[in-house]
Write a protein that holds these residues in place. Structure first.
Motif, PDB file in Angstrom:
ATOM      1  N   ALA B  32       0.842  -1.207   0.000  1.00  0.00           N
ATOM      2  CA  ALA B  32       0.000   0.000   0.000  1.00  0.00           C
ATOM      3  C   ALA B  32       0.873   1.253   0.000  1.00  0.00           C
ATOM      4  O   ALA B  32       0.565   2.243  -0.674  1.00  0.00           O
ATOM      5  CB  ALA B  32      -0.934  -0.009   1.207  1.00  0.00           C
ATOM      6  N   ARG B  37      -3.589  -0.207  -4.381  1.00  0.00           N
ATOM      7  CA  ARG B  37      -4.884   0.078  -3.775  1.00  0.00           C
ATOM      8  C   ARG B  37      -5.945  -0.956  -4.086  1.00  0.00           C
ATOM      9  O   ARG B  37      -6.983  -0.991  -3.430  1.00  0.00           O
ATOM     10  CB  ARG B  37      -5.394   1.429  -4.285  1.00  0.00           C
ATOM     11  CG  ARG B  37      -4.554   2.595  -3.820  1.00  0.00           C
ATOM     12  CD  ARG B  37      -5.039   3.890  -4.416  1.00  0.00           C
ATOM     13  NE  ARG B  37      -4.242   5.008  -3.937  1.00  0.00           N
ATOM     14  CZ  ARG B  37      -4.387   6.249  -4.390  1.00  0.00           C
ATOM     15  NH1 ARG B  37      -5.293   6.512  -5.323  1.00  0.00           N
ATOM     16  NH2 ARG B  37      -3.634   7.227  -3.909  1.00  0.00           N
ATOM     17  N   SER B  69     -12.493   3.289  -0.058  1.00  0.00           N
ATOM     18  CA  SER B  69     -13.024   4.475  -0.715  1.00  0.00           C
ATOM     19  C   SER B  69     -13.425   4.094  -2.137  1.00  0.00           C
ATOM     20  O   SER B  69     -12.962   3.088  -2.664  1.00  0.00           O
ATOM     21  CB  SER B  69     -11.967   5.577  -0.726  1.00  0.00           C
ATOM     22  OG  SER B  69     -10.879   5.200  -1.536  1.00  0.00           O
ATOM     23  N   SER B  72     -10.898   5.489  -7.828  1.00  0.00           N
ATOM     24  CA  SER B  72     -10.559   6.809  -8.372  1.00  0.00           C
ATOM     25  C   SER B  72     -10.615   6.822  -9.891  1.00  0.00           C
ATOM     26  O   SER B  72     -10.641   7.886 -10.508  1.00  0.00           O
ATOM     27  CB  SER B  72      -9.149   7.195  -7.921  1.00  0.00           C
ATOM     28  OG  SER B  72      -8.239   6.173  -8.275  1.00  0.00           O
ATOM     29  N   GLU B  79     -11.407   0.967  -3.476  1.00  0.00           N
ATOM     30  CA  GLU B  79      -9.970   0.925  -3.265  1.00  0.00           C
ATOM     31  C   GLU B  79      -9.656   0.869  -1.777  1.00  0.00           C
ATOM     32  O   GLU B  79     -10.416   1.391  -0.955  1.00  0.00           O
ATOM     33  CB  GLU B  79      -9.312   2.181  -3.852  1.00  0.00           C
ATOM     34  CG  GLU B  79      -9.439   2.295  -5.342  1.00  0.00           C
ATOM     35  CD  GLU B  79      -8.724   3.526  -5.866  1.00  0.00           C
ATOM     36  OE1 GLU B  79      -8.514   3.591  -7.083  1.00  0.00           O
ATOM     37  OE2 GLU B  79      -8.374   4.403  -5.052  1.00  0.00           O
ATOM     38  N   TYR B  80      -8.548   0.259  -1.459  1.00  0.00           N
ATOM     39  CA  TYR B  80      -8.049   0.248  -0.090  1.00  0.00           C
ATOM     40  C   TYR B  80      -6.945   1.279   0.026  1.00  0.00           C
ATOM     41  O   TYR B  80      -5.914   1.182  -0.639  1.00  0.00           O
ATOM     42  CB  TYR B  80      -7.501  -1.139   0.256  1.00  0.00           C
ATOM     43  CG  TYR B  80      -8.555  -2.218   0.239  1.00  0.00           C
ATOM     44  CD1 TYR B  80      -9.252  -2.540   1.387  1.00  0.00           C
ATOM     45  CD2 TYR B  80      -8.861  -2.889  -0.939  1.00  0.00           C
ATOM     46  CE1 TYR B  80     -10.224  -3.516   1.370  1.00  0.00           C
ATOM     47  CE2 TYR B  80      -9.835  -3.878  -0.965  1.00  0.00           C
ATOM     48  CZ  TYR B  80     -10.504  -4.186   0.189  1.00  0.00           C
ATOM     49  OH  TYR B  80     -11.481  -5.156   0.163  1.00  0.00           O
ATOM     50  N   ARG B  81      -7.171   2.252   0.882  1.00  0.00           N
ATOM     51  CA  ARG B  81      -6.158   3.287   1.065  1.00  0.00           C
ATOM     52  C   ARG B  81      -5.645   3.287   2.484  1.00  0.00           C
ATOM     53  O   ARG B  81      -6.391   3.028   3.422  1.00  0.00           O
ATOM     54  CB  ARG B  81      -6.763   4.675   0.783  1.00  0.00           C
ATOM     55  CG  ARG B  81      -7.084   4.943  -0.664  1.00  0.00           C
ATOM     56  CD  ARG B  81      -7.902   6.233  -0.727  1.00  0.00           C
ATOM     57  NE  ARG B  81      -8.325   6.544  -2.088  1.00  0.00           N
ATOM     58  CZ  ARG B  81      -7.690   7.384  -2.889  1.00  0.00           C
ATOM     59  NH1 ARG B  81      -6.606   8.010  -2.449  1.00  0.00           N
ATOM     60  NH2 ARG B  81      -8.150   7.613  -4.092  1.00  0.00           N
TER      61      ARG B  81
END
Lengths: 147, 147
Positions: B32, B37, B69, B72, B79-81
């Motif tokens: 990450a 993401r 989230s 994008s 997505e994994y942020r």
DNA sequence: CCGTATCCATTCCGATACTG
DNA sequence: CAGTATCGGAATGGATACGG
């Protein structure tokens, strides 16, 4: 099937996890850095069962992180001492300790913010200057190794 | 019986291990930090099976290290942020990476010795002075946090 | 593409009993 | 004191099939 080995990974983080990425190894190293050397000391501190502790200690010796030596107090038993390689994990533990203090709720308090790895004790005052001559100010954080 | 939980431990290192002390979590955080993401990116990078990856991602979200989230790029997926808390693990990963490079045989080379955590990029030149005014020399190592 | 569900093998861990 | 031996339960990890 069994867990994949990371020992041949190009990433040094993966290789590190392959060596000490299990539940107990880092806690044993932590205790060793605190001065523990005897089987029973680790057992009491960690609350781990004997067979598991035996496994982990054997693995750490095999990896060259601990080494066995005759007891220093004249008793008939042996001691587990950190090697230079094992003492190198101090930095990893400091980083984990800081993150834990800042991010995981604790029952107690306490902080260590700067540590001199050569003498293994906290540093009270330190001045850090960046490449452009700028003096680093409050809130800025770095990991530094002098080459 | 099952593994003891370390979540209530007084030691912040133990609490940290309770959160990310498993085989995959730190590797996911590493990826990450490198900008990954998407589920499929982690899957391909780690070579881990989908069900395990699902478990680990869910756990990291639950711990507040990752957050979900909307995508994008306009795709329908999420997505994994990293959260701020998650980015804080950068220091741990740097320490592990350095130890791995210095102590575990690798198939390839490469080194990073100094990292500016604020900008997440290497620092080329840095001057470090101890409390007594002494300039730190080659070979000396410190972890520094400015307060 | 991003998961979920299931199955199975392996490993981990704890408890306990035993030994020199 | 410092382990060894054995047991069983639980968690982990991989493969695969399936679904929105």
């Amino acid at each position: 099937m069994r867990r994949k080995s990371l020992s041949g990974a190009a990433c040094p983080i993966a290789r590190t996890l392959d060596v000490i990425g299990d539940w107990w190894s880092l806690l044993i190293v932590r205790d060793a850095l605190r001065g523990m050397r005897r089987f029973s000391e680790f057992e009491k501190s960690l609350g781990v069962s004997k067979n598991i502790l035996t496994q982990r200690l054997r693995s750490l010796v095999k990896q060259g992180i601990l080494e066995l030596s005759p007891a220093s107090d004249g008793s008939a038993y042996r001691e587990y001492r950190l090697t230079t390689k094992g003492r190198g994990l101090f930095k990893v533990l400091v980083a984990m300790g800081q993150w834990g203090q800042e991010n995981v709720a604790s029952p107690a308090g306490g902080r260590v913010t700067m540590v001199d790895l050569e003498h293994h004790k906290p540093v009270r005052k330190l001045e850090v200057r960046a490449a452009d001559g700028r003096l680093l100010g409050p809130g800025e954080t770095m990991i530094v190794r002098i080459d």
